[in-house]
Design a protein around this motif. Structure first.
Motif, short mmCIF file in Angstrom:
data_model
loop_
_atom_site.label_atom_id
_atom_site.label_comp_id
_atom_site.label_asym_id
_atom_site.label_seq_id
_atom_site.Cartn_x
_atom_site.Cartn_y
_atom_site.Cartn_z
N ASP A 131 -29.82 27.46 14.66
CA ASP A 131 -28.75 28.29 14.30
C ASP A 131 -28.10 28.93 15.56
OD1 ASP A 131 -28.82 27.28 11.48
OD2 ASP A 131 -29.92 29.00 10.80
N VAL A 132 -28.78 28.92 16.65
CA VAL A 132 -27.93 29.77 17.83
C VAL A 132 -26.95 28.87 18.14
CG1 VAL A 132 -30.47 30.61 18.50
CG2 VAL A 132 -29.36 28.45 19.51
N ARG A 133 -26.67 27.67 17.83
CA ARG A 133 -25.34 26.87 18.12
C ARG A 133 -24.16 27.67 17.62
NH1 ARG A 133 -28.26 21.26 16.29
NH2 ARG A 133 -29.58 20.94 17.92
N VAL A 134 -24.33 28.42 16.48
CA VAL A 134 -22.99 29.11 15.90
C VAL A 134 -22.61 29.87 16.91
CG1 VAL A 134 -24.14 31.04 15.23
CG2 VAL A 134 -22.03 30.08 13.99
N LEU A 135 -23.31 30.53 18.02
CA LEU A 135 -22.87 31.43 19.06
C LEU A 135 -22.09 30.77 20.25
CD1 LEU A 135 -25.82 33.68 19.23
CD2 LEU A 135 -23.93 34.07 17.94
N GLN A 136 -22.02 29.58 20.08
CA GLN A 136 -21.17 28.61 21.24
C GLN A 136 -19.95 28.70 20.71
OE1 GLN A 136 -22.65 27.67 23.89
NE2 GLN A 136 -24.79 27.44 23.49
N ALA A 137 -19.32 28.90 19.80
CA ALA A 137 -17.92 28.91 19.16
C ALA A 137 -17.26 29.96 19.88
CB ALA A 137 -17.86 29.23 17.79
N ALA A 191 -14.96 32.53 22.10
CA ALA A 191 -15.53 33.60 23.14
C ALA A 191 -16.73 34.08 22.66
CB ALA A 191 -14.48 34.43 23.38
N THR A 192 -17.33 33.79 21.54
CA THR A 192 -18.61 34.42 20.95
C THR A 192 -19.58 34.50 22.44
OG1 THR A 192 -18.25 33.58 19.01
CG2 THR A 192 -20.39 34.40 19.43
N LYS A 193 -19.87 33.36 23.03
CA LYS A 193 -21.04 33.47 24.16
C LYS A 193 -20.91 34.46 25.13
CE LYS A 193 -18.98 29.10 26.10
NZ LYS A 193 -18.97 27.62 26.12
N ARG A 194 -19.45 34.85 25.30
CA ARG A 194 -19.44 35.98 26.26
C ARG A 194 -19.82 37.31 25.73
NH1 ARG A 194 -14.29 33.53 27.25
NH2 ARG A 194 -13.29 35.52 26.43
N LEU A 195 -19.79 37.18 24.52
CA LEU A 195 -20.21 38.79 23.83
C LEU A 195 -21.73 38.86 24.13
CD1 LEU A 195 -19.71 41.08 22.04
CD2 LEU A 195 -20.44 39.58 19.83
N PHE A 196 -22.59 37.69 24.18
CA PHE A 196 -24.30 38.12 24.55
C PHE A 196 -24.43 37.70 25.71
CE2 PHE A 196 -23.50 37.33 19.75
CZ PHE A 196 -24.04 38.51 19.49
N ASP A 197 -23.46 37.74 26.96
CA ASP A 197 -23.64 37.38 28.15
C ASP A 197 -24.51 36.04 28.48
OD1 ASP A 197 -24.12 38.19 30.90
OD2 ASP A 197 -25.86 39.15 30.75
N GLY A 198 -23.68 35.21 27.86
CA GLY A 198 -24.30 33.84 28.17
C GLY A 198 -25.31 33.35 26.89
N VAL A 199 -25.12 32.48 26.08
CA VAL A 199 -25.82 32.08 25.09
C VAL A 199 -26.55 30.80 25.53
CG1 VAL A 199 -25.77 30.85 22.62
CG2 VAL A 199 -23.97 32.75 23.19
N ARG A 200 -28.02 30.98 25.22
CA ARG A 200 -28.94 29.93 25.70
C ARG A 200 -29.08 28.75 24.58
NH1 ARG A 200 -27.62 32.75 29.25
NH2 ARG A 200 -29.15 33.23 31.12
N ALA A 201 -29.41 27.66 24.79
CA ALA A 201 -29.57 26.49 23.93
C ALA A 201 -30.28 26.64 22.98
CB ALA A 201 -29.45 25.04 24.67
N ALA A 202 -30.56 26.00 21.97
CA ALA A 202 -31.54 26.11 20.81
C ALA A 202 -32.95 25.64 21.53
CB ALA A 202 -31.18 25.26 19.75
N SER A 203 -32.88 24.38 22.24
CA SER A 203 -34.08 24.02 22.87
C SER A 203 -34.68 24.93 23.75
CB SER A 203 -33.80 22.75 23.68
OG SER A 203 -32.77 22.82 24.54
N THR A 204 -33.83 25.68 24.53
CA THR A 204 -34.43 26.82 25.37
C THR A 204 -35.05 27.89 24.76
OG1 THR A 204 -32.67 26.24 27.23
CG2 THR A 204 -33.76 28.24 27.32
N VAL A 235 -30.78 37.47 18.64
CA VAL A 235 -30.62 38.44 17.89
C VAL A 235 -28.98 38.28 17.38
CG1 VAL A 235 -29.60 41.14 18.11
CG2 VAL A 235 -31.82 40.30 19.03
N GLY A 236 -28.23 37.58 18.17
CA GLY A 236 -26.93 37.41 17.96
C GLY A 236 -26.74 36.19 16.63
N SER A 237 -27.85 35.36 16.95
CA SER A 237 -27.86 34.34 15.71
C SER A 237 -28.04 34.80 14.45
CB SER A 237 -28.84 33.28 16.48
OG SER A 237 -29.04 32.48 15.18
N ALA A 238 -29.23 35.84 14.37
CA ALA A 238 -29.50 36.38 13.20
C ALA A 238 -28.68 37.35 12.56
CB ALA A 238 -30.97 37.76 13.62
N LEU A 239 -27.72 38.19 13.51
CA LEU A 239 -26.44 38.87 13.01
C LEU A 239 -25.58 38.09 12.50
CD1 LEU A 239 -26.21 41.40 16.13
CD2 LEU A 239 -26.83 41.94 13.83
N ALA A 240 -25.55 36.81 13.10
CA ALA A 240 -24.51 35.69 12.48
C ALA A 240 -25.10 35.23 11.21
CB ALA A 240 -24.15 34.76 13.36
N GLY A 241 -26.14 35.39 10.62
CA GLY A 241 -26.92 34.91 9.57
C GLY A 241 -28.03 33.65 9.74
#
Length: 285
Positions: free
Chosen positions: A37-43, A45-58, A25-31
């Motif tokens: 594209d989920v990697r953009v959430l690793q930038a 403090a963004t990953k704290r917003l989504f309670d821990g971002v999971r890797a693209a492979s996961t 969901v976070g990745s979609a909101l970010a475009g």
């Protein structure tokens, strides 16, 4: 929490489904529109917003583990989310007012030949999916969606989809009159029956086949009446077998009054066209 509670995916792929869903969901909101594209959430403090971002492979392993049952479980989640959003004041300002619901299909292009359901070509000639979409006609707010294969006809599964959409809207708190709007791809008896069962009005574009064209041609010239709302013309046509008021309305307009892109192929090719006609199946006054 809802995803963890209600979506069951077997094996290790199903662990921490809620966090993986939040990542998507976070990745979609970010475009984002690709798994990577989920990697953009690793930038930052963004990953704290989504309670821990999971890797693209996961995330990819998790998405590929979905079966139809899990998709339907996810539908339950989005149904509940819609209700909570409306109860929080994010829906229509007046849940007791008349609400028009628009249903349609769209084509989502995909790439590669390994995607289930996306190997064939849609009616537009694009390889991909052909999902059903339901939205509030006034605002465009998404109410429901169902993924289908690219070769699916517009009306495939439409009756059950309409019934589910109506149920969602009622569950979310809508108490007023509902009206379904749809194009000719949904001009099937089961869609109309679904609306009647749930006391929902409908306005569906009818396919202008030869029998309907003959019926339009048989209307007396002095029987057409102006429609002040649409600046077009319509006439009551018939009463159906169940004696409920159902109208086939024919709306006419001079081709010269229409923008070039709106002109029908027949009006462009014929030399003697005075009006083009737009038949609608409806139970509305």
């Amino acid at each position: 929490e809802l995803v963890d509670e209600r979506v069951v995916i077997g094996g290790e792929a199903g662990a921490n489904s809620g966090a993986k869903a939040a990542t998507v969901v976070g990745s979609a909101l970010a475009g984002g529109d690709h798994i990577d594209d989920v990697r953009v959430l690793q930038a930052g403090a963004t990953k704290r917003l989504f309670d821990g971002v999971r890797a693209a492979s996961t995330v990819g392993i998790w998405l590929r583990a979905f079966i139809w049952a899990a998709v339907r479980q996810l539908d339950r989640v989005t149904r509940e989310l819609l209700a909570r959003a409306w109860q929080a004041g994010l829906g229509p300002p007046d849940l007791g007012a008349d609400l028009p619901i628009a249903i349609d299909s769209t084509v989502c292009e995909t790439y590669g030949l390994a995607k289930q359901g996306a190997v064939g070509f849609a009616y537009t000639g694009v390889r991909g999916y052909h999902p059903l979409i339901a939205s509030l006609a006034q605002t465009g707010e998404l109410l429901h969606a169902r993924l289908r294969g690219g070769t699916s006809a517009s009306g495939r599964g439409a009756a059950s989809f309409v019934a589910e959409t109506i149920s969602r809207v009622r569950y979310a708190g809508a108490t007023g009159l509902l009206t379904l709007r749809a194009d000719s791809g949904f001009y099937v008896g089961k869609v109309v029956s679904a609306c009647r069962r749930h006391t929902v009005r409908y306005s569906v574009t009818a396919r202008k086949d030869r029998s309907i064209q003959r019926a339009i041609d048989a209307i007396a010239e002095d029987a057409w009446i102006p429609n002040p709302v649409l600046a077009r013309r319509r006439r009551r046509r018939r009463r159906n077998g169940s004696h409920r008021v159902q109208r086939d309305q024919a709306r006419s307009q001079r081709p010269a009054d229409r923008p070039p892109r709106a002109a029908t192929p027949e009006s462009q090719l014929a030399m003697n066209v005075v009006f083009s006609y737009h038949p609608i199946l409806t139970d509305r006054d």
